[in-house]
Write a protein that holds these residues in place. Structure first.
Motif: not given
Length: 223
Positions: A6, A37-39, A55, A57, A137, A195, A197-198
């Protein structure tokens, strides 16, 4: 061996704007913003500073030496600012835009939790990140390290009033029995939170958390 990477884009900003509507409790808590798919995380530092973390990916970058921190190019900064306007609310996007020198930290999913906390017949004990390398996280790594040290100290005090290899081994065995189940569960919990949060696959059935359509029950997994 790391299984997934990440990118962790971070910046520090001196700022006097409190954003009372978007972040009314800033200074008393951390704020998490979820998108597809992000935070992102936002919190206040001493001396009227704000810190944000985004964050993302991504593919593994080429790192200089052994450091996991890298500078970003002007093109990457501009791309980040444009993406922030699309993904985040105006207050957070503004903070990211006004950060002068954001940087990237590379974060990998850790492997399986360590099978032991004591080694070499009771002569070596693992504490802190050496005992439970975890993604950030769960926000518990520092707390776990403090508890490790306290429990280890109590076990040593209980059994090691006299210098004896057998006593040390008993002390470390008790320390491992007390802490290993706890820290192993926390490592797996932090990995699962990351996983979720992403928007990555969680579990064996291919479930993916989507912040745009999540139900109240699904959101409760983030607590």
């Amino acid at each position: 061996m790391a299984r997934r990477l990440r990118l962790h884009r971070q910046g520090e900003l001196h700022h006097h704007v409190r954003h009372p509507q978007a972040y009314p409790e800033l200074g008393n808590c951390l704020y998490f913003d979820l998108a597809y798919k992000t935070h992102a995380v936002l919190y206040e530092l001493p001396n009227n500073r704000l810190n944000w973390i985004w964050y993302i990916n991504g593919a593994e970058p080429v790192l200089p030496g052994s450091s996991v921190t890298m500078k970003v190019s002007d093109a990457m900064v501009e791309e980040m600012r444009e993406e922030a306007k699309r993904v985040w609310g105006p207050e957070l996007a503004r903070l990211m835009r006004e950060t002068v020198e954001p940087f990237v930290n590379v974060i990998y999913d850790a492997g399986e939790p360590t099978p032991r906390l004591s080694w070499a017949g009771g002569r070596v004990a693992l504490v802190g990140d050496a005992a439970h390398a975890t993604t950030p996280h769960g926000l518990r790594s520092t707390n776990m390290s403090v508890v490790d040290a306290r429990v280890l100290g109590r076990c040593l005090a209980r059994y090691c009033r006299e210098p004896c290899a057998r006593s040390r081994a008993r002390a470390l065995a008790e320390y491992e029995a007390a802490r290993l189940p706890v820290v192993a569960a926390q490592v797996l919990h932090a990995r699962r939170l990351g996983r979720l949060k992403q928007g990555l696959v969680v579990g064996s059935h291919g479930e993916v958390f989507d912040a745009r359509t999540a139900t109240e029950e699904e959101v409760s997994q983030l607590r």
